[in-house]
Design an enzyme around this catalytic site. Structure first.
Site, PDB file in Angstrom:
ATOM      1  N   SER A  88       0.736  -1.150   0.093  1.00 19.74           N
ATOM      2  CA  SER A  88       0.014   0.094  -0.063  1.00 19.74           C
ATOM      3  C   SER A  88       0.877   1.323   0.173  1.00 19.74           C
ATOM      4  O   SER A  88       0.331   2.230  -0.298  1.00 19.74           O
ATOM      5  CB  SER A  88      -0.843   0.198   1.183  1.00 19.74           C
ATOM      6  OG  SER A  88      -0.494   0.018   2.311  1.00 19.74           O
ATOM      7  N   LYS A 159       0.729   4.989   6.753  1.00 20.12           N
ATOM      8  CA  LYS A 159       0.194   5.745   5.764  1.00 20.12           C
ATOM      9  C   LYS A 159       0.976   7.161   5.781  1.00 20.12           C
ATOM     10  O   LYS A 159       1.701   7.459   6.565  1.00 20.12           O
ATOM     11  CB  LYS A 159      -1.356   6.132   5.870  1.00 20.12           C
ATOM     12  CG  LYS A 159      -2.030   4.927   6.058  1.00 20.12           C
ATOM     13  CD  LYS A 159      -2.092   3.961   4.676  1.00 20.12           C
ATOM     14  CE  LYS A 159      -2.891   2.790   5.025  1.00 20.12           C
ATOM     15  NZ  LYS A 159      -2.841   1.814   3.906  1.00 20.12           N
TER      16      LYS A 159
END
Length: 280
Positions: A88, A159
């Site tokens: 990701s 993230k």
């Protein structure tokens, strides 16, 4: 007066080999040594060797335990290895990379900034409270994860911060770019070929929270996917574990995580008139 000389007869029944075994030379003087003493000395040497061997293993165990405790304390308070389990965050972070999370980055008044790559606990924002597990298994997995030897807990995520408290984050404008407080963001860190986002959104980040997105947008489950969740996809600042500052393993990937100037021109939150920075 004549003195009679007394001669000591040698034991002619002894062979040279026996006589050699029964004598010990010390400083050039031969001393008679019973054969039983020689056997005792040999047994004592063997016992001492075994004791030294046990002591050596015991010392190695103590040193190993001390090193493990030190690493766990270092990981808990200062610098934690974190295994990247998914793609990701590609191309910034690859699957299998072990990054080093700086836990002191925000301990002394500093706050997460746009562009920072963070590890955080997503409980109640990205995931619900996990089910209870076996305490022993949980402890062992936690220790292994803390040393970067196992995948992180299912509630831990990595993230990039795209919006901080007060920011208005919009996707996408006419050129397909994200805007933060009305300023178009040139996201050169996004995976080549990915759109900034295929899902449109227009949000204002509440104070004390963050809006986080993965660099590989088409493979990242991030704030966009949790807009309808209780936390609205926002990550509370107090759930931040630390900032990813280095890739530590494999050695071929060793590098620092460079900052980005993508948000350099973004004005402070609240400086954009209402209605500005929309989809266009």
């Amino acid at each position: 007066m004549d003195t009679e000389a007394h001669h000591t007869e040698r034991d002619r029944s002894s062979t040279p080999e026996e006589r050699s075994r029964s004598a010990r030379v010390s400083g050039g003087v031969s001393e008679a040594v019973p054969e039983d003493d020689a056997l005792v000395d040999s047994a004592a040497d063997s016992t001492d060797g075994a004791a030294r061997g046990r002591l050596s293993w015991r010392s190695a165990g103590v040193v190993g335990l001390a090193c493990t405790v030190f690493l766990l304390l270092l990981s808990h308070f200062v610098l934690q290895p974190f295994l990247i389990p998914s793609g990701s965050m590609e191309p910034t972070l690859q699957v299998g990379d072990r990054v080093l999370v700086n836990k002191l980055a925000y301990r002394f008044g500093d706050q997460p900034r746009r562009g920072d790559v963070l590890v955080f606990d997503g409980t109640d924002s990205f995931v619900r409270e996990p089910a209870e597990e076996n305490p022993v298994a949980g402890l062992l997995h936690g220790a292994a994860a803390a040393l970067g030897l196992a995948e992180p807990d299912e509630t831990h995520f990595v993230k990039r911060v795209v919006g901080v408290g007060g920011d208005r984050v919009v996707c996408c404008d006419k050129e397909g770019r994200i805007r933060v407080n009305g300023t178009q963001i040139e996201e050169r860190y996004v995976f080549l070929g990915d759109a900034p986002s295929k899902a449109p959104f227009d949000i204002v980040v509440p104070q004390g929270t963050l809006w986080g997105m993965g660099d590989h947008r088409s493979r990242s489950s991030d704030s966009r996917d949790h807009l309808g969740s209780p936390g609205g996809g926002m990550v509370p600042v107090d759930k931040v574990i630390g900032r990813v500052d280095w890739i530590g393993w494999p050695f071929a990937h060793w590098t620092t995580i460079a900052g980005t100037d993508a948000f350099a021109g973004v004005p402070a939150p609240g400086s954009v008139p209402a209605g500005a920075g929309g989809h266009g």
